[in-house]
Design a protein around this motif. Structure first.
Motif, short mmCIF file in Angstrom:
data_model
loop_
_atom_site.label_atom_id
_atom_site.label_comp_id
_atom_site.label_asym_id
_atom_site.label_seq_id
_atom_site.Cartn_x
_atom_site.Cartn_y
_atom_site.Cartn_z
N TYR A 146 0.77 -0.72 0.02
CA TYR A 146 -0.13 -0.28 0.31
C TYR A 146 0.53 1.36 0.06
O TYR A 146 2.32 1.69 0.43
CB TYR A 146 -0.37 0.11 1.32
N GLN A 147 0.75 2.14 -0.55
CA GLN A 147 1.40 3.04 -0.51
C GLN A 147 0.50 4.27 -1.05
O GLN A 147 -0.72 4.54 -1.30
CB GLN A 147 2.05 3.59 -1.97
N ARG A 148 1.00 5.53 -0.21
CA ARG A 148 -0.03 6.42 0.07
C ARG A 148 1.40 8.03 -0.43
O ARG A 148 2.12 7.07 0.97
CB ARG A 148 -0.84 6.67 1.91
N ILE A 149 0.76 9.07 -0.71
CA ILE A 149 1.53 9.63 -0.98
C ILE A 149 0.73 11.13 -0.48
O ILE A 149 0.10 11.60 -1.45
CB ILE A 149 2.31 9.83 -2.57
N THR A 150 1.31 12.50 -0.54
CA THR A 150 0.92 13.55 -0.50
C THR A 150 2.19 14.61 -0.54
O THR A 150 3.45 14.28 0.06
CB THR A 150 1.13 13.76 1.29
N ARG A 151 1.77 15.88 -0.97
CA ARG A 151 2.89 16.25 -1.58
C ARG A 151 3.19 17.67 -1.14
O ARG A 151 2.03 18.43 0.08
CB ARG A 151 2.25 17.18 -3.15
N ASN A 152 4.27 17.84 -1.18
CA ASN A 152 5.07 19.23 -0.17
C ASN A 152 4.99 20.46 -0.68
O ASN A 152 5.31 20.50 -1.28
CB ASN A 152 6.52 18.59 0.33
N ILE A 153 4.05 21.06 0.11
CA ILE A 153 3.74 22.55 -0.65
C ILE A 153 3.93 23.47 0.71
O ILE A 153 3.65 23.48 1.88
CB ILE A 153 2.40 22.48 -0.85
N ASN A 154 4.60 24.65 0.30
CA ASN A 154 4.62 25.40 1.48
C ASN A 154 4.16 26.65 1.70
O ASN A 154 4.85 28.09 1.97
CB ASN A 154 6.06 26.36 0.89
N THR A 155 2.96 26.24 0.56
CA THR A 155 1.87 27.67 1.27
C THR A 155 0.82 26.64 2.07
O THR A 155 0.51 25.46 2.18
CB THR A 155 1.30 27.95 -0.04
N ASP A 156 -1.13 28.19 1.94
CA ASP A 156 -1.81 26.99 2.89
C ASP A 156 -2.75 26.18 2.00
O ASP A 156 -4.17 26.48 2.24
CB ASP A 156 -2.63 28.35 3.22
N ALA A 157 -2.47 26.23 0.19
CA ALA A 157 -2.97 25.20 -0.35
C ALA A 157 -4.13 24.11 0.11
O ALA A 157 -2.97 24.08 0.83
CB ALA A 157 -2.11 25.28 -2.01
N PRO A 158 -4.83 23.50 -0.37
CA PRO A 158 -5.13 22.01 0.43
C PRO A 158 -3.90 20.94 -0.04
O PRO A 158 -3.26 21.13 -1.46
CB PRO A 158 -6.47 21.39 -0.31
N LEU A 159 -3.48 20.31 0.90
CA LEU A 159 -2.45 18.96 0.61
C LEU A 159 -3.22 18.48 -0.60
O LEU A 159 -4.58 17.61 -0.82
CB LEU A 159 -2.50 18.01 1.98
N GLU A 160 -2.19 17.89 -1.34
CA GLU A 160 -2.33 16.65 -2.47
C GLU A 160 -2.35 15.53 -1.60
O GLU A 160 -1.09 15.02 -1.39
CB GLU A 160 -2.19 17.15 -4.07
N LYS A 161 -3.18 14.61 -1.88
CA LYS A 161 -3.37 12.91 -1.38
C LYS A 161 -3.08 11.92 -1.86
O LYS A 161 -4.80 12.33 -3.31
CB LYS A 161 -3.63 12.45 0.16
N TYR A 162 -2.62 11.06 -2.99
CA TYR A 162 -3.07 9.93 -3.55
C TYR A 162 -2.60 8.64 -2.35
O TYR A 162 -1.90 8.97 -2.16
CB TYR A 162 -2.31 10.63 -4.65
N GLU A 163 -3.22 7.58 -3.43
CA GLU A 163 -2.61 6.10 -2.49
C GLU A 163 -3.09 5.39 -3.39
O GLU A 163 -3.75 5.65 -4.64
CB GLU A 163 -4.27 6.14 -1.17
N ARG A 164 -2.72 4.52 -3.50
CA ARG A 164 -2.86 3.20 -4.21
C ARG A 164 -2.06 1.80 -3.73
O ARG A 164 -1.47 1.56 -3.05
CB ARG A 164 -1.78 3.38 -5.70
N VAL A 165 -2.60 0.53 -4.75
CA VAL A 165 -2.10 -1.34 -3.90
C VAL A 165 -1.57 -1.36 -5.24
O VAL A 165 -1.66 -1.58 -6.47
CB VAL A 165 -3.35 -1.73 -3.30
N MET A 166 -1.25 -2.01 -4.44
CA MET A 166 -0.13 -3.43 -5.30
C MET A 166 -0.71 -4.92 -4.75
O MET A 166 -0.03 -5.47 -3.57
CB MET A 166 1.26 -3.69 -5.74
#
Length: 131
Positions: free
Chosen positions: A99-119
């Motif tokens: 299982y992978q979950r990934i979150t974009r690291n941004i240095n602003t107050d913008a909403p976080l981008e989060k994704y997941e996937r599975v093998m």
């Protein structure tokens, strides 16, 4: 003769002290063996760097990051979006299930981008799903 007797008493006391020390060492040896056995059972997988910080890697292929751990990935391939800096969490179990979950690291107050996937053990990843 009195001095000789005192010397013998002193030697006997020292021999008793040595016997006591040997008994203590023997007891501690068993404790050391038990601690060594327990330490050898400690999980050896590196989840973070030695300083406790997340493992950092540049331009990794997300498809090959299948070992359980937390990663800071820069410009990964096979990520949900091209480029960028991301926090990647990988949870793996036997049989090739990952299982992978990934979150974009941004240095602003913008909403976080989060994704997941599975093998699912067949070596084929699902598509990234937005969270």
């Amino acid at each position: 003769i009195k001095e000789f007797g005192n010397s013998i008493n002193t030697m006997n006391k020292k021999l008793n002290d040595i016997d006591t020390a040997l008994e203590i060492l023997n007891k501690n040896e068993a404790k050391i063996e038990e601690l060594t056995r327990r330490i050898s059972q400690v999980q050896e997988l590196k989840l973070t760097e030695k300083n406790g910080y997340i493992i950092t890697t540049t331009k990794p292929d997300c498809n090959t990051l299948t070992t359980t751990g937390w990663y800071y990935v820069t410009s990964p391939t096979n990520g949900p979006v091209t480029g960028g800096n991301w926090y990647l969490e990988v949870i793996s179990r036997s049989g090739g299930y990952v299982y992978q979950r990934i979150t974009r690291n941004i240095n602003t107050d913008a909403p976080l981008e989060k994704y997941e996937r599975v093998m699912y053990g067949n070596g084929v990843w699902t598509s990234w799903r937005s969270l």
